[in-house]
Design an enzyme around this catalytic site. Structure first.
Site, short mmCIF file in Angstrom:
data_model
loop_
_atom_site.label_atom_id
_atom_site.label_comp_id
_atom_site.label_asym_id
_atom_site.label_seq_id
_atom_site.Cartn_x
_atom_site.Cartn_y
_atom_site.Cartn_z
N SER A 141 0.83 -0.87 0.07
CA SER A 141 0.03 0.06 0.46
C SER A 141 0.89 0.80 0.44
O SER A 141 1.01 1.73 1.13
CB SER A 141 -1.13 0.07 1.24
N LYS A 194 9.55 -7.00 5.93
CA LYS A 194 9.40 -7.30 4.64
C LYS A 194 10.48 -5.81 3.55
O LYS A 194 11.63 -6.10 2.71
CB LYS A 194 8.00 -7.24 4.03
N THR A 251 7.31 -4.40 -1.96
CA THR A 251 8.64 -3.53 -1.94
C THR A 251 10.16 -3.31 -2.05
O THR A 251 10.97 -2.92 -2.41
CB THR A 251 8.42 -3.43 -0.26
N ASN A 259 12.86 2.12 1.22
CA ASN A 259 14.11 0.66 1.08
C ASN A 259 15.04 0.16 0.22
O ASN A 259 16.40 0.29 0.58
CB ASN A 259 13.25 -0.26 2.90
#
Length: 344
Positions: A141, A194, A251, A259
């Site tokens: 999201s 994650k 991600t 990240n």
């Protein structure tokens, strides 16, 4: 369920907090958005746009913006917590001191607190008044997409289905689908860990190691997250869901991922301090890598990717050496034996 005449307080006016405040307001809720810095709260009120963190996305006029914590939480049955994980406890204490007495507190932050090694809902239960019902919102999201009403699916977790349904009803609309779960530990761990794997995925990109390497990293990263989850009582099936596989994939691959971007710059040879100094937003995986490594040491859980990311970030291990160490680990089966086997 939520009462229509009670406001929802969204705590933290970064990109994600702004996107969630906008979503809730457009659904018809009364929303108060709390921003830490008074001068930036004033800018948000004047421009109705978060130019620093979520540019191009208008903030509805109905969203009240304040830097006063007491004003933000006054009368709020539901508080949505969106501060960075390492500031989560301090903000929770400030809200409690300001008189916050919510019925529900939902964490939309993803991380593990350094020092205490606590998840965000554990902090909620410790710092808010007794009896508060805690939950966690997680899944693939990115705020940049949620703020533009692009189709998104997430999971809201609570200890009981009825509480999870309160969060589901509050947020769900035609472009933001919310599933429920009663596995808070699994949902929070998936969302937090994650980010560490995404740092490693960025290193793969920075070193130009290719798609095979990234696919293997994501797959073994998911196995690693599952091992930590098992040690903390989470359900294995949670990590096949939105807060596990879903959040991990987005991600590790998205251009929006902070990240992944930090890892990519590390792979290209830049120093961590220089990378972070040039970022407005927080890359949660950096401090979470420290916390997760310490938690794994405490629990005796084997997290080889996390260990190498930790050493890369905090011990000066060169990125190429971290990859070499992972590739040269002892031989083993991919999956544990049917009974009594050691995890891979």
């Amino acid at each position: 369920m939520l009462k229509a005449d009670h406001p929802i307080a969204v705590i933290g006016a970064g990109a994600w907090g702004t996107a969630l405040a906008r979503l809730l307001a457009n659904k018809g809720h009364q929303v108060r958005l709390w921003e830490h810095f008074p001068e930036y709260a004033e800018e948000l009120r004047d421009t109705r746009e978060n130019r620093k963190f979520l540019p191009g996305v208008p903030i509805p006029r109905s969203v009240e913006i304040t830097s006063d914590p007491a004003e933000a939480v006054a009368g709020a049955e539901l508080v949505v917590m969106v501060p960075p994980a390492q500031h989560f406890r301090a903000v929770a204490r400030r809200l409690a001191a300001a008189g916050a007495k919510p019925r529900w507190v939902l964490s939309a932050s993803k991380g593990i607190e350094h020092g205490s090694l606590s998840r965000m809902t554990e902090i909620i239960r410790k710092e808010f008044p007794a009896g508060v019902m805690a939950g966690a919102l997680s899944g693939p999201s990115h705020a940049e997409e949620v703020g533009r009403d692009l189709p998104t699916s997430v999971v809201a977790a609570a200890d009981d289905g009825q509480t999870a349904e309160v969060f589901q009803e509050a947020f769900m609309n035609d472009s933001f689908r919310v599933y429920t779960s009663e596995d808070i530990a699994g949902v929070e761990l998936g969302g937090a860990l994650k980010n560490i794997i995404a740092l490693a995925a960025g290193v793969v990109d920075g070193l130009e190691l290719g798609d095979n390497a990234k696919a293997a990293l994501i797959t073994r990263g998911l196995a690693e997250i599952g091992r930590m989850g098992a040690a903390l009582g989470a359900r294995a099936e949670t990590f096949a869901g939105l807060s596990g596989l879903g959040d991990l994939v987005v991600t590790c691959t998205s251009r929006h991922s902070r990240n992944r971007r930090v890892g990519e710059e590390l792979g290209r040879g830049r120093q961590l301090t220089d990378i972070l100094a040039g970022m407005e937003m927080v890359a949660e995986g950096v401090e979470t890598a420290r916390s997760a490594y310490q938690l794994a040491q405490h629990l005796g859980v084997d997290l080889p990717i996390t260990e190498q990311v930790y050493r890369l970030l905090f011990s000066g291990l060169p990125p190429a050496e971290a990859v070499k160490r992972l590739m040269q680990r002892p031989r083993k089966p991919e999956m544990p034996a049917a009974r009594g086997g050691e995890p891979a």
